[in-house]
Design an enzyme around this catalytic site. Structure first.
Site, PDB file in Angstrom:
ATOM      1  N   GLY A   7     -11.938   6.264   6.988  1.00 53.11           N
ATOM      2  CA  GLY A   7     -11.865   5.048   6.160  1.00 53.11           C
ATOM      3  C   GLY A   7     -11.022   4.712   7.815  1.00 53.11           C
ATOM      4  O   GLY A   7     -10.543   4.748   8.657  1.00 53.11           O
ATOM      5  N   GLY A  51      -8.914   1.358   6.885  1.00 55.41           N
ATOM      6  CA  GLY A  51      -8.140   0.624   7.092  1.00 55.41           C
ATOM      7  C   GLY A  51      -6.955   0.464   7.978  1.00 55.41           C
ATOM      8  O   GLY A  51      -7.471   0.582   9.661  1.00 55.41           O
ATOM      9  N   PHE A  52      -5.555  -0.327   7.730  1.00 61.38           N
ATOM     10  CA  PHE A  52      -4.898  -0.427   8.664  1.00 61.38           C
ATOM     11  C   PHE A  52      -4.276   1.073   9.243  1.00 61.38           C
ATOM     12  O   PHE A  52      -4.171   1.660  10.771  1.00 61.38           O
ATOM     13  CB  PHE A  52      -3.658  -1.062   8.074  1.00 61.38           C
ATOM     14  CG  PHE A  52      -4.272  -2.531   8.052  1.00 61.38           C
ATOM     15  CD1 PHE A  52      -4.168  -3.223   9.405  1.00 61.38           C
ATOM     16  CD2 PHE A  52      -3.953  -2.896   6.381  1.00 61.38           C
ATOM     17  CE1 PHE A  52      -4.185  -4.153   8.322  1.00 61.38           C
ATOM     18  CE2 PHE A  52      -4.179  -4.144   6.470  1.00 61.38           C
ATOM     19  CZ  PHE A  52      -4.016  -5.065   7.612  1.00 61.38           C
ATOM     20  N   GLY A  53      -4.183   2.395   8.470  1.00 59.17           N
ATOM     21  CA  GLY A  53      -3.979   3.708   8.798  1.00 59.17           C
ATOM     22  C   GLY A  53      -5.090   4.357  10.493  1.00 59.17           C
ATOM     23  O   GLY A  53      -4.126   4.743  11.765  1.00 59.17           O
ATOM     24  N   VAL A  74     -18.242   9.661   2.816  1.00 61.41           N
ATOM     25  CA  VAL A  74     -18.142  10.938   3.114  1.00 61.41           C
ATOM     26  C   VAL A  74     -17.649  11.229   1.465  1.00 61.41           C
ATOM     27  O   VAL A  74     -17.356  10.666   0.744  1.00 61.41           O
ATOM     28  CB  VAL A  74     -16.653  11.128   3.530  1.00 61.41           C
ATOM     29  CG1 VAL A  74     -16.411  13.188   2.946  1.00 61.41           C
ATOM     30  CG2 VAL A  74     -16.378  11.172   4.764  1.00 61.41           C
ATOM     31  N   GLU A  81       0.827 -14.057  -5.337  1.00 59.50           N
ATOM     32  CA  GLU A  81       0.568 -15.294  -4.062  1.00 59.50           C
ATOM     33  C   GLU A  81      -0.882 -14.906  -4.383  1.00 59.50           C
ATOM     34  O   GLU A  81      -1.743 -16.491  -4.201  1.00 59.50           O
ATOM     35  CB  GLU A  81       0.271 -14.420  -3.052  1.00 59.50           C
ATOM     36  CG  GLU A  81       0.622 -13.826  -1.715  1.00 59.50           C
ATOM     37  CD  GLU A  81       0.744 -12.404  -0.622  1.00 59.50           C
ATOM     38  OE1 GLU A  81       1.398 -12.648   0.657  1.00 59.50           O
ATOM     39  OE2 GLU A  81       0.032 -11.743  -1.069  1.00 59.50           O
TER      40      GLU A  81
END
Length: 220
Positions: free
Chosen positions: A17, A19-21, A85, A176
């Site tokens: 992944g 993403g941000f992490g 995966v 938002e």
């Protein structure tokens, strides 16, 4: 079949992944004596906080989607493979994917989250999620198609239904998105669809709790 990455003597860290992490860990280990293999089903990183802008035509998709290879250009201990995966075999220190298998010394699962419907089947079956660029574009398309259909009907109730948008969830994304749709109503849509009466357009924000942005209020 094994995923084609160089065999090295240093520890191999597999990150699932981007993403941000996953992205931040790979960047943090830039100069570490390890091999980093990042696997993601897309070859781009999505800046998710601005998905609502794509969904409401405020931004184009490529404004919030950044090529992973470009992000890590020049990082010598980094390898990217686009794949999904399907299985993790911890007893063998191995992952299985649609592009092959890969051994790891350390594994980070950073696959992000999926839409939580809180067990409400009606929401799951009838609503549109917004967790990816594709889903945001689908939502944008639906919004615009509704107004095209509203122009074609003479049934006032059907027209009002097509011009009514319900946003479920009063967290940051829901607030938002509802606000952005209201901005469209005020500044954009009346110019694009002058034949429609936008007094009939409604944006309804539904929240189960007592107030909006509860998680942010609790943090303060």
């Amino acid at each position: 079949m094994n995923i084609n990455v160089p065999e090295v003597k240093v520890p191999r860290i597999v990150i699932i992944g981007c993403g941000f992490g996953g992205m931040e860990l790979a960047k943090y280990l830039n100069k570490a004596d390890v091999q980093i293999v990042l696997i993601d089903k897309n070859n781009y990183h999505t800046f998710q906080p601005l998905l609502y802008q794509v969904a409401t035509a405020g931004l184009e998709a490529d404004s919030i989607a950044y090529p992973i290879r470009k992000i890590f250009k020049g990082q010598k201990n980094f390898h990217f493979r686009m794949g999904e995966v399907t299985q993790i075999l911890p007893e063998q220190n191995k992952i299985v994917s649609n592009i092959g298998e890969l051994r790891y010394d350390y594994l980070l699962i950073a696959t992000g989250s999926t839409t939580n419907y809180f067990g409400n089947k009606a929401f799951e079956e009838l609503s549109m999620p917004m967790k990816s660029v594709t889903e945001a574009l689908n939502l944008r398309s639906l919004i615009l198609q509704n107004f095209e259909r509203a122009l074609l009907t003479t049934d006032i109730y059907e027209q009002e239904a097509l011009m009514t948008f319900v946003v479920v969830g009063g967290g940051p994304t829901g607030v938002e998105l509802a606000g952005a749709i209201c901005e469209l109503k005020k500044h954009v849509l009346p110019h694009d669809y002058p034949e429609l009466d936008f007094r009939k357009m409604r944006v309804i924000l539904v929240e189960n709790g007592n107030e909006l942005l509860q998680s942010m209020c609790a943090a303060n």
